[in-house]
Design a protein around this motif. Structure first.
Motif, mmCIF file in Angstrom:
data_model
loop_
_atom_site.group_PDB
_atom_site.id
_atom_site.type_symbol
_atom_site.label_atom_id
_atom_site.label_comp_id
_atom_site.label_asym_id
_atom_site.label_seq_id
_atom_site.Cartn_x
_atom_site.Cartn_y
_atom_site.Cartn_z
ATOM 1 N N ARG A 6 4.985 -9.023 -3.730
ATOM 2 C CA ARG A 6 5.790 -8.180 -2.750
ATOM 3 C C ARG A 6 7.202 -8.484 -3.160
ATOM 4 N NH1 ARG A 6 4.241 -7.472 2.857
ATOM 5 N NH2 ARG A 6 2.255 -8.783 2.160
ATOM 6 N N GLU A 7 7.619 -7.277 -3.167
ATOM 7 C CA GLU A 7 9.207 -6.968 -3.574
ATOM 8 C C GLU A 7 9.898 -6.122 -2.794
ATOM 9 O OE1 GLU A 7 10.431 -6.870 -7.711
ATOM 10 O OE2 GLU A 7 8.416 -7.931 -8.551
ATOM 11 N N THR A 8 11.122 -5.806 -2.760
ATOM 12 C CA THR A 8 11.850 -4.547 -2.377
ATOM 13 C C THR A 8 11.911 -3.331 -3.004
ATOM 14 O OG1 THR A 8 13.987 -3.725 -1.570
ATOM 15 C CG2 THR A 8 14.399 -5.440 -3.135
ATOM 16 N N PRO A 9 11.550 -2.292 -2.547
ATOM 17 C CA PRO A 9 11.466 -1.046 -3.142
ATOM 18 C C PRO A 9 12.957 -0.608 -3.659
ATOM 19 C CG PRO A 9 11.011 -0.707 -1.005
ATOM 20 C CD PRO A 9 11.000 -2.019 -0.966
ATOM 21 N N LEU A 10 13.959 -1.495 -3.147
ATOM 22 C CA LEU A 10 15.448 -0.857 -3.393
ATOM 23 C C LEU A 10 16.033 -1.539 -4.736
ATOM 24 C CD1 LEU A 10 16.663 -0.797 0.413
ATOM 25 C CD2 LEU A 10 15.834 1.108 -1.205
ATOM 26 N N SER A 11 15.204 -2.441 -5.373
ATOM 27 C CA SER A 11 15.599 -2.855 -6.553
ATOM 28 C C SER A 11 16.220 -2.027 -7.679
ATOM 29 C CB SER A 11 14.596 -4.128 -7.239
ATOM 30 O OG SER A 11 15.088 -4.568 -8.325
ATOM 31 N N SER A 48 4.492 -2.509 3.416
ATOM 32 C CA SER A 48 4.419 -3.646 2.436
ATOM 33 C C SER A 48 4.558 -2.977 1.067
ATOM 34 C CB SER A 48 3.101 -4.251 2.710
ATOM 35 O OG SER A 48 2.938 -4.844 4.265
ATOM 36 N N PHE A 49 5.365 -3.297 0.368
ATOM 37 C CA PHE A 49 5.716 -2.991 -1.136
ATOM 38 C C PHE A 49 5.351 -3.981 -2.182
ATOM 39 C CE2 PHE A 49 8.550 -1.907 -4.614
ATOM 40 C CZ PHE A 49 7.859 -0.585 -4.899
ATOM 41 N N PHE A 50 4.542 -3.571 -3.160
ATOM 42 C CA PHE A 50 4.244 -4.548 -4.220
ATOM 43 C C PHE A 50 4.712 -3.927 -5.648
ATOM 44 C CE2 PHE A 50 1.692 -5.089 -0.634
ATOM 45 C CZ PHE A 50 1.585 -6.481 -0.745
ATOM 46 N N VAL A 51 5.102 -4.753 -6.444
ATOM 47 C CA VAL A 51 5.480 -4.438 -8.086
ATOM 48 C C VAL A 51 4.441 -5.200 -8.887
ATOM 49 C CG1 VAL A 51 7.364 -4.526 -9.659
ATOM 50 C CG2 VAL A 51 7.980 -4.025 -7.138
ATOM 51 N N MET A 52 4.042 -4.583 -9.609
ATOM 52 C CA MET A 52 3.164 -4.949 -10.900
ATOM 53 C C MET A 52 3.881 -5.092 -11.868
ATOM 54 S SD MET A 52 -0.232 -3.479 -12.525
ATOM 55 C CE MET A 52 -1.595 -4.392 -11.485
ATOM 56 N N ARG A 53 3.800 -6.444 -12.775
ATOM 57 C CA ARG A 53 4.589 -6.748 -13.917
ATOM 58 C C ARG A 53 3.718 -7.317 -15.255
ATOM 59 N NH1 ARG A 53 10.383 -7.165 -12.870
ATOM 60 N NH2 ARG A 53 10.701 -6.788 -10.694
ATOM 61 N N GLU A 54 4.293 -6.806 -16.205
ATOM 62 C CA GLU A 54 3.595 -7.565 -17.345
ATOM 63 C C GLU A 54 4.569 -8.391 -18.185
ATOM 64 O OE1 GLU A 54 0.249 -6.467 -20.711
ATOM 65 O OE2 GLU A 54 1.538 -4.849 -20.372
ATOM 66 N N ASP A 55 4.618 -9.509 -18.179
ATOM 67 C CA ASP A 55 5.402 -10.550 -18.748
ATOM 68 C C ASP A 55 6.934 -10.118 -18.354
ATOM 69 O OD1 ASP A 55 3.300 -11.370 -20.546
ATOM 70 O OD2 ASP A 55 3.642 -10.120 -21.891
ATOM 71 N N GLY A 56 7.024 -9.894 -17.073
ATOM 72 C CA GLY A 56 8.188 -9.593 -16.251
ATOM 73 C C GLY A 56 8.613 -8.471 -16.148
ATOM 74 N N MET A 61 3.670 0.186 -9.269
ATOM 75 C CA MET A 61 4.136 -0.400 -7.955
ATOM 76 C C MET A 61 2.902 0.235 -6.854
ATOM 77 S SD MET A 61 7.035 2.350 -7.142
ATOM 78 C CE MET A 61 6.723 4.410 -7.260
ATOM 79 N N GLY A 62 2.902 -0.317 -5.931
ATOM 80 C CA GLY A 62 2.218 0.337 -4.576
ATOM 81 C C GLY A 62 2.474 -0.274 -3.347
ATOM 82 N N ALA A 63 2.331 0.542 -2.294
ATOM 83 C CA ALA A 63 2.545 -0.029 -0.949
ATOM 84 C C ALA A 63 1.193 0.473 0.015
ATOM 85 C CB ALA A 63 3.920 0.779 -0.473
ATOM 86 N N TYR A 64 1.333 -0.080 1.122
ATOM 87 C CA TYR A 64 0.589 0.420 2.348
ATOM 88 C C TYR A 64 1.363 0.481 3.658
ATOM 89 C CZ TYR A 64 -0.216 -4.592 3.063
ATOM 90 O OH TYR A 64 -0.213 -6.050 3.663
ATOM 91 N N LYS A 65 1.330 1.446 4.400
ATOM 92 C CA LYS A 65 2.001 1.681 5.620
ATOM 93 C C LYS A 65 1.011 1.419 6.850
ATOM 94 C CE LYS A 65 4.442 5.365 8.065
ATOM 95 N NZ LYS A 65 4.556 6.824 7.970
ATOM 96 N N ARG A 66 1.484 0.522 7.707
ATOM 97 C CA ARG A 66 0.738 0.432 9.008
ATOM 98 C C ARG A 66 0.925 1.621 9.892
ATOM 99 N NH1 ARG A 66 -1.582 -4.891 9.059
ATOM 100 N NH2 ARG A 66 -2.814 -4.039 10.912
ATOM 101 N N HIS A 67 -0.337 2.265 10.237
ATOM 102 C CA HIS A 67 -0.164 3.149 11.315
ATOM 103 C C HIS A 67 -0.465 2.277 12.537
ATOM 104 C CE1 HIS A 67 0.476 6.658 8.802
ATOM 105 N NE2 HIS A 67 -0.340 6.086 7.918
ATOM 106 N N SER A 68 -1.454 1.590 12.577
ATOM 107 C CA SER A 68 -1.724 0.661 13.840
ATOM 108 C C SER A 68 -2.134 -0.505 13.533
ATOM 109 C CB SER A 68 -3.006 1.465 14.421
ATOM 110 O OG SER A 68 -4.216 1.422 13.988
ATOM 111 N N PRO A 69 -2.541 -1.462 14.326
ATOM 112 C CA PRO A 69 -3.176 -2.907 13.777
ATOM 113 C C PRO A 69 -4.347 -2.731 13.139
ATOM 114 C CG PRO A 69 -2.369 -2.806 16.121
ATOM 115 C CD PRO A 69 -2.347 -1.406 15.893
#
Length: 152
Positions: A6-11, A48-56, A61-69
């Protein structure tokens, strides 16, 4: 070594990845049929936003948005084109499914394109157990969109 966190998409480190994702979407779809979120929207509450890295190095990237619980939606999933074919997208998708499930979602849905360029994405989602469904949330029928869902 591949990591997904999990990371910020604004990096600033993600600027090129966002630009490549945006260019790919605009190359294939008319503007009114593009549903990707810009970086600032991916930083909104409920996403919720995630970053995939290989050796740093950033490779996806990928995310999911909650529409409801119960319902979450996959957003802005992208792996660098030159690294495709290594199972990275499936690994990222599996991570998003597991994270959404851990946060209590019971259904995960998504929108992707109908054009040939989106064929590998549709195949990925179908192999991961997603099935076509009608538009959900605020989506409308669109000849350039196909919708998928699955219980998680």
């Amino acid at each position: 070594m591949i990591t997904i966190a999990r990371e910020t998409p604004l990096s600033p480190e993600l600027t090129e990845l966002h630009a490549r994702h945006r260019a790919a979407m605009h190359a294939e779809s008319p503007p009114e049929s593009i549903h990707m979120l810009p970086a600032d929207a991916l930083a909104a509450p409920g996403i919720s936003f995630f970053v995939m890295r290989e050796d740093g190095a950033v490779i996806g990237m990928g995310a999911y948005k909650r529409h409801s619980p119960e319902l979450a939606e996959i957003k802005s999933m992208h792996v660098l084109s030159e690294l495709r074919g290594r199972g990275l997208a499936r690994r990222l998708l599996d991570h998003l499914v597991a994270e959404a499930r851990a946060e209590g979602a019971v259904r995960l849905s998504l929108e992707t394109g109908t054009q040939d360029a989106f064929g590998p994405a549709r195949m990925l989602y179908e192999k991961a157990g997603f099935a076509e469904c009608p538009p959900f949330a605020d989506y409308r029928l669109d000849p350039y969109s196909v919708f998928y869902t699955r219980e998680i």
